[in-house]
Design a protein around this motif. Structure first.
Motif, PDB file in Angstrom:
ATOM      1  N   ILE A 170      -3.798   3.722  -2.102  1.00 46.31           N
ATOM      2  CA  ILE A 170      -5.019   3.681  -1.284  1.00 46.31           C
ATOM      3  C   ILE A 170      -5.343   5.033  -0.667  1.00 46.31           C
ATOM      4  CG2 ILE A 170      -4.753   1.231  -0.714  1.00 46.31           C
ATOM      5  CD1 ILE A 170      -3.689   2.261   2.039  1.00 46.31           C
ATOM      6  N   LEU A 228       7.339   6.216   1.371  1.00 52.47           N
ATOM      7  CA  LEU A 228       7.724   5.271   0.314  1.00 52.47           C
ATOM      8  C   LEU A 228       8.317   5.946  -0.913  1.00 52.47           C
ATOM      9  CD1 LEU A 228       5.157   2.352   0.030  1.00 52.47           C
ATOM     10  CD2 LEU A 228       7.499   2.352   0.891  1.00 52.47           C
ATOM     11  N   VAL A 231      -0.702  15.547   2.833  1.00 54.25           N
ATOM     12  CA  VAL A 231      -0.794  14.257   2.132  1.00 54.25           C
ATOM     13  C   VAL A 231      -0.414  13.061   3.016  1.00 54.25           C
ATOM     14  CG1 VAL A 231      -0.541  15.091  -0.229  1.00 54.25           C
ATOM     15  CG2 VAL A 231       1.499  14.586   1.099  1.00 54.25           C
ATOM     16  N   ALA A 232       0.437  13.307   4.000  1.00 50.89           N
ATOM     17  CA  ALA A 232       0.883  12.197   4.850  1.00 50.89           C
ATOM     18  C   ALA A 232      -0.291  11.699   5.695  1.00 50.89           C
ATOM     19  CB  ALA A 232       2.014  12.657   5.757  1.00 50.89           C
ATOM     20  N   GLY A 280      -2.118   6.214   8.867  1.00 53.90           N
ATOM     21  CA  GLY A 280      -1.840   4.809   8.550  1.00 53.90           C
ATOM     22  C   GLY A 280      -0.417   4.636   8.043  1.00 53.90           C
ATOM     23  N   GLY A 281       0.048   5.624   7.299  1.00 56.67           N
ATOM     24  CA  GLY A 281       1.412   5.567   6.779  1.00 56.67           C
ATOM     25  C   GLY A 281       2.431   5.675   7.891  1.00 56.67           C
ATOM     26  N   LEU A 333       9.911  20.819  10.152  1.00 58.91           N
ATOM     27  CA  LEU A 333      10.442  19.980   9.089  1.00 58.91           C
ATOM     28  C   LEU A 333      11.649  19.198   9.575  1.00 58.91           C
ATOM     29  CD1 LEU A 333      10.653  21.604   5.563  1.00 58.91           C
ATOM     30  CD2 LEU A 333       9.880  19.327   6.193  1.00 58.91           C
ATOM     31  N   GLY A 389       2.233   2.304   9.566  1.00 59.16           N
ATOM     32  CA  GLY A 389       2.742   1.251   8.694  1.00 59.16           C
ATOM     33  C   GLY A 389       4.243   1.348   8.503  1.00 59.16           C
ATOM     34  N   PRO A 436       0.815  -1.222   0.000  1.00 57.35           N
ATOM     35  CA  PRO A 436       0.000   0.000   0.000  1.00 57.35           C
ATOM     36  C   PRO A 436       0.846   1.270   0.000  1.00 57.35           C
ATOM     37  CG  PRO A 436      -0.624  -1.474   1.820  1.00 57.35           C
ATOM     38  CD  PRO A 436       0.652  -1.989   1.248  1.00 57.35           C
ATOM     39  N   LEU A 482      13.085  15.575  11.764  1.00 62.78           N
ATOM     40  CA  LEU A 482      12.781  14.281  12.352  1.00 62.78           C
ATOM     41  C   LEU A 482      13.208  14.289  13.819  1.00 62.78           C
ATOM     42  CD1 LEU A 482      13.677  11.933   9.386  1.00 62.78           C
ATOM     43  CD2 LEU A 482      11.488  12.946  10.013  1.00 62.78           C
ATOM     44  N   MET A 487       4.825  17.754  13.267  1.00 62.08           N
ATOM     45  CA  MET A 487       5.386  16.868  12.238  1.00 62.08           C
ATOM     46  C   MET A 487       5.585  17.613  10.921  1.00 62.08           C
ATOM     47  SD  MET A 487       3.250  13.364  12.970  1.00 62.08           S
ATOM     48  CE  MET A 487       3.945  12.365  11.651  1.00 62.08           C
TER      49      MET A 487
END
Ligand code: FAD
Lengths: 281, 711
Positions: A53, A32, A105-106, A109-110, A187, A113, A25, A189, A97
């Motif tokens: 998805i 990804l 767009v993020a 679920g991503g 921006l 996942g 997905p 991590l 985040m």
């Protein structure tokens, strides 16, 4: 190769594609697409089929039932941030985040996942006792988030399943606290993150939960340690600060990487814990 | 802002850039164009034993050292790195060959399949290794690209007579330009003549380098700048390398070839600011006067010489800071390591050394128990004093006025030198001051060697065209030079034409570097315009050319480094206010007040843009722009991991300008662009030091280090 990009119209189609091809997905693609990028202007190359998805309506919702808040897996971070029913501690994390464009767009679920130790929605979800609903053609199962994620990038997702929903029990906390230490103020991590939520009666602690992000292969939350410090007073808690820190210490197993050092991550996790105990509650 | 010229106009390039109409090299398409992808070394140091190329489909080519018609070395100061590796590689990312072909995706795929077999050689990875002689040197016998020394006065005597000696060792890290548009060029060959289009600062550098690389007559090398999305020094020397590669490919394939680096590739392989280590010893007499400095500066030059020679010189000539120090000895070395070559970056060697000298002055102040502001003012250089190299500070120096202005803006004097409470108990606040200068134009006799030529052409329709090789890269040259000409000729701003340079049309007015464009080239244009004004009615169409030479007062000995290293200096003073979170070690730079003396500003808004941008870039340099190499590989190689300030990290920047017109600059203008970056880092470091009461000797100042200090 790229030939296998599936664009299902609805959830059932998506599940069929999952079952028959095992296609991976892609929701927002912000993990990804970046991981498999090649040159600019050249589409990423996956060594596996993918199924898009992110635009499936049946995965994009935030609903409230009697006991739970239900967040569809393809709900974007922006939608979560703007929603009134989403627990505040999750919104605190989401608000820090990435950037507005990425958050548009993020998806949640991503983030789940992807199962990165630095995934920022995860510590609040651990604290909130969130459950992940997984679906395949035959039905669904529900697992606590800490059982779903088993290691960095590792989950128990089966090749015919997708993350359908995040279910969060409705509850209120008297005090919440969230700190993300990133490489900069936006921006960025996480180098370390610390989340806490507490309920109390008078000065007696009813329920106190802590989660640490980016300092171990998976988010750290220990119900066992939390259990030992229930029904004590704030004063007692403050006095036992060293003891609490000592109990968490072996769980905190960070690494050195290009963003920070293991030493810093370890120290700052414990510093934030102590700071919270001494100064915030 | 008291001068008419300082009043702002709308930048000429603002609209097309905001509307997205400007065409960058990535937007250019040529018929039959091929794309190129570079195959690079994966190891820091090795002999290349064998290169295995996969079967090439029709229309796809490999281009390597055997295809170079001329000299396979990029001409910078010396013949430097090979366009294509010449049997050995000296850093991770060193170019070995190009794969070119019509489809970019296919080109990338082939490039990935090229296999290079290496025989690794023990690499030199740190400054200490570079000087230890342990491994076989990369450059010369001593592994130093240059090793210089100069002395003024008698340092030995001064130290013998010193009452107090203060020592300090300071380090600075890499800085990556992170221009918004990565490096890119296109090369077109018509059978006789090569044309390069690209993102660049110095068209004539490329022209000269390519004539040698391609064995072509200079008249058959044409270089055209296209809209350039930022540079900061990063597009000074580097584009010559990729222009040469693309040109060789275009000649081999007889087709246009485009070579654009992807972001991560660009971060990994393009030049960076030199990491440095500087040691100071200061001799102080019984009256608390600094009578001598003994300075040792080492810059990490990476694998090839590049511009390290002159970058180091600018650093060395900044060694006394803005202070009048009677005796000074400066030893400087640029060492070779098996890492990405370092090079030009806004400030050009000065930021490293100003960081060190300003930190040293704070240390001396605390040793002497004196307020750091008073110590600085007591030693500040003034008109008529000698510079570090024994030149004469000829123009008025307005440091006292600048500090006074800073005080009015920020009320800092009572707050400096101590740890103050922040808004919450775990937050500590501190203030720091820095004073600095930037030597205007090329270092030493550079401007005389370049002998810039600038042309002004009157067209029959009454319009006047500027013909210079200087480039717009975001800094505002197109606007500033037009203003100078329009104001001098008393014609409309819109009646001045200034196109991006094309070496077939413009003379060599030198590179767009060293903050020289407005002062030096603008100065030539002003002279040309003055003459044109007098001769205006002489003809419908005519040209005037002016050639630069230094004002007569300049004395300079390039052998001994004695005399006037620069024709004049611009000055700056910064105060930083920072908060340090004592739980996490995070630094928040809250506010920076900055006063600059750039002579006269040619456009107040453009100048504010430079000032704000410079201060922000300096803030990143001091704090979050962490770049480190491990085993020769840069760890922060993506735009995610190499973090520059976002709007949320940017401090409030308040700036002011002090008029101090320079007789030889157009309308009194001196240099401006680089100066603005230099002072942020030392001011921030001082502020952090004051906030936490622990010495700061290294930038970037990482939370990881602060936590160690606080523990
Ligand atoms: C510039 C930038 C900044 C970022 N900043 C942050 C940050 O501050 N904090 C942070 O935590 N992350 C950050 N990220 C990472 C990323 O944006 C988040 O992890 C985001 O939540 C991923 O969501 P997505 O929908 O884009 O994921 P995708 O890339 O679409 O998918 C990620 C993974 O989850 C799987 N997946 C997605 N949806 C499902 C599903 N429904 N069922 C099963 N598997 C699924 C995919 O197969 C893949 O393995 C950043 C990314 C970028 C590019």
């Amino acid at each position: 190769m790229n030939e296998f990009v599936y664009l299902p119209e609805n959830l059932d189609e998506a599940l069929e594609i999952r079952a028959s091809t095992g296609a991976v997905p892609i929701a927002g693609g912000t993990d990804l697409m970046v991981r498999y990028r090649r040159g600019s202007g050249i589409p990423p190359q996956f060594d596996f089929p993918v199924v898009l998805i992110g635009k499936i309506d049946a995965l994009r919702y935030i609903e409230v039932s009697a006991d739970n808040i239900h967040i569809g897996s393809a709900t974007t971070l922006t939608e979560i941030f703007m929603n009134e029913d989403v627990p505040q501690i999750l919104k605190l994390a989401v608000g820090e985040m990435a950037s507005p464009a990425i958050r548009n767009v993020a998806t949640i679920g991503g983030n789940i996942g992807n199962a990165s130790p630095a995934g920022d929605t995860l510590p609040p979800l651990y604290i909130l006792d969130a459950k992940i609903v997984l679906k395949n053609l035959n039905g669904e199962r529900e697992v606590p988030i800490e059982d779903f994620i088993t290691g960095p990038g590792q989950t128990i997702l089966r090749s015919d399943e997708i993350i359908y929903e995040v279910t969060i029990p409705i509850g209120n906390f008297d005090k919440i606290y969230y700190r993300k230490i990133g490489t900069r103020k936006a921006l960025a991590l996480s180098k370390v993150s610390f989340s806490a939520a507490v309920n109390y009666r008078g000065d007696v602690i009813d329920d106190m939960r802590f989660a640490f992000g980016a300092v171990a292969p998976v988010v750290i939350r220990s119900r066992e340690i939390e259990g030992e410090f229930k029904n004590i007073t704030f004063n007692e808690l403050k006095n036992r600060e060293g003891e609490i820190a000592q109990k968490y210490s072996p769980l905190i197993n960070p690494i050195d990487d290009q963003r920070s050092t293991a030493e810093y991550r370890r120290k700052v996790s414990l510093r934030l814990l102590k700071f919270f105990i001494q100064n915030v509650i | 802002m008291s001068e008419r010229i300082s009043m702002s106009v709308e930048r000429v390039d603002a609209r097309e850039k905001i509307y997205g109409e400007a065409l960058y090299i990535g937007d250019y398409r040529f018929e039959d164009m091929l794309f190129a992808k570079t195959v690079r070394s994966k190891v820091p140091r090795a002999k290349i034993l064998n290169v295995k190329i996969p079967a090439l489909p029709d229309g796809y080519f490999v281009v390597d050292r055997d295809d170079v018609p001329g000299k396979n070395r990029v001409k910078i100061l010396v013949y430097d790195q090979p366009y294509f590796a010449d049997g050995v590689v000296n850093y991770i990312g060193e170019p070995i060959l190009l794969v070119v072909g019509p489809e970019r995706e296919k080109v990338f795929e082939i490039a990935r399949k090229v296999e290079v077999e290496y025989e690794e050689i023990p690499p030199i990875l740190t400054i200490d290794d570079a000087l230890s002689g342990k491994n076989q040197p990369i450059y010369g016998d001593d592994n130093c690209f240059v090793d210089y020394h100069y002395e003024k006065g008698n340092v030995k005597n001064a130290f013998a007579n010193a009452e107090t000696i203060v020592e300090g060792e300071y380090e600075t890290g890499y800085q990556e330009h992170l221009y918004i548009e990565p490096q890119g060029v296109a090369a077109v060959f018509d059978g006789e003549k090569i044309t390069i289009y690209g993102s660049m600062q110095c068209p004539y550098y490329i022209k000269r380098a390519l004539a040698e690389c391609l064995a072509l007559d200079e008249k058959n090398v044409r270089v055209v700048q296209v809209t350039t999305g930022g540079a900061f020094g990063g597009k000074e020397e580097y584009p010559s390398l990729i222009a040469g590669q693309a040109a060789v490919a275009a000649m081999k394939t007889q087709k246009p070839v485009k070579l654009i680096l992807d972001r991560t590739e660009d971060i990994m392989v393009s030049t960076k600011r030199h990491p440095s280590r500087t040691r100071y010893r200061a001799a102080i007499d019984a009256d608390g006067k600094v009578i001598a400095l003994d300075v040792d500066i080492i810059f990490d030059g990476g694998a090839y010489a590049g511009l390290s020679d002159v970058v180091l010189q600018r650093g060395m000539f900044s060694a006394a800071g803005v202070y009048n120090i009677p005796n000074i000895s400066v030893h400087g070395r640029a060492v070779a390591t098996n890492k990405v070559p370092t090079g030009a970056f806004r400030g050009f060697g000065a930021p490293q050394v100003f960081f060190a000298i300003e930190r040293l002055f704070d240390k001396i102040a605390s040793k002497l128990g004196e307020n750091p502001v008073d110590l600085r003012l007591r030693h500040a250089i003034s008109q008529g004093d000698f510079t570090a190299t024994g030149g004469i500070m000829r123009q008025p120096v307005k440091i006292p006025e600048m500090v006074e202005k800073l005080e009015k803006m920020s009320d800092f004097r009572s707050k400096i030198g101590k740890s103050l409470p922040g808004d919450e108990p775990h937050i500590k606040r501190g203030y720091g001051l820095s004073l600095f200068f930037h030597g205007c134009g090329f270092t030493g006799n550079g401007e005389n060697i370049i002998a810039a030529e600038a042309k002004l052409k009157k067209h029959s329709d009454g319009k006047v065209e500027i013909l210079v090789a200087n480039t717009e890269m975001g800094q505002g040259a197109l606007t500033a030079l037009r203003k100078i000409v329009a104001e001098t000729l008393k014609i409309q701003f819109d009646d001045v034409i200034y196109e991006l340079p094309d070496t077939d049309r413009v003379p060599d007015s030198g590179p767009t570097v060293a903050s020289r464009t407005t002062m030096i080239v603008g100065g030539l244009l002003k002279k040309a315009a003055e003459e044109m004004r007098e001769r205006w009615n002489e003809a419908d169409e005519f040209e005037i050319m002016k050639k630069y030479h230094h004002p007569d007062y300049i004395r300079w000995n390039q052998e001994t480094f004695e005399g006037d290293a620069y024709p004049t200096y611009s000055f700056g003073a910064n105060v930083a206010e920072v908060d340090v979170d004592t739980i996490t070690g995070e630094i928040a730079v809250r506010h920076i007040w900055a006063v600059f003396d750039v002579g006269i500003t040619i456009d107040e808004v453009l100048m504010r843009g430079q000032a704000q941008g410079g201060v922000v870039q300096g803030t990143g340099y001091a704090t979050i722009e962490v770049m480190e190499a491990q085993a020769g590989r840069l760890l922060q190689s993506t735009i995610t991991d190499y973090t520059i300030p976002t709007t949320k990290d940017v401090p409030l920047v308040e700036c002011a300008f002090i008029d101090n017109p320079y007789e030889y600059g157009p309308f009194g203008a001196k240099c401006a662009g680089e100066l603005t970056l230099v002072g942020a880092a030392p001011a921030i470091a001082a502020a952090v030091e004051n906030a936490i009461g622990r010495e700061i000797v290294r930038i970037p100042i990482k939370p990881e280090e602060i936590i160690k200090k606080l523990d």
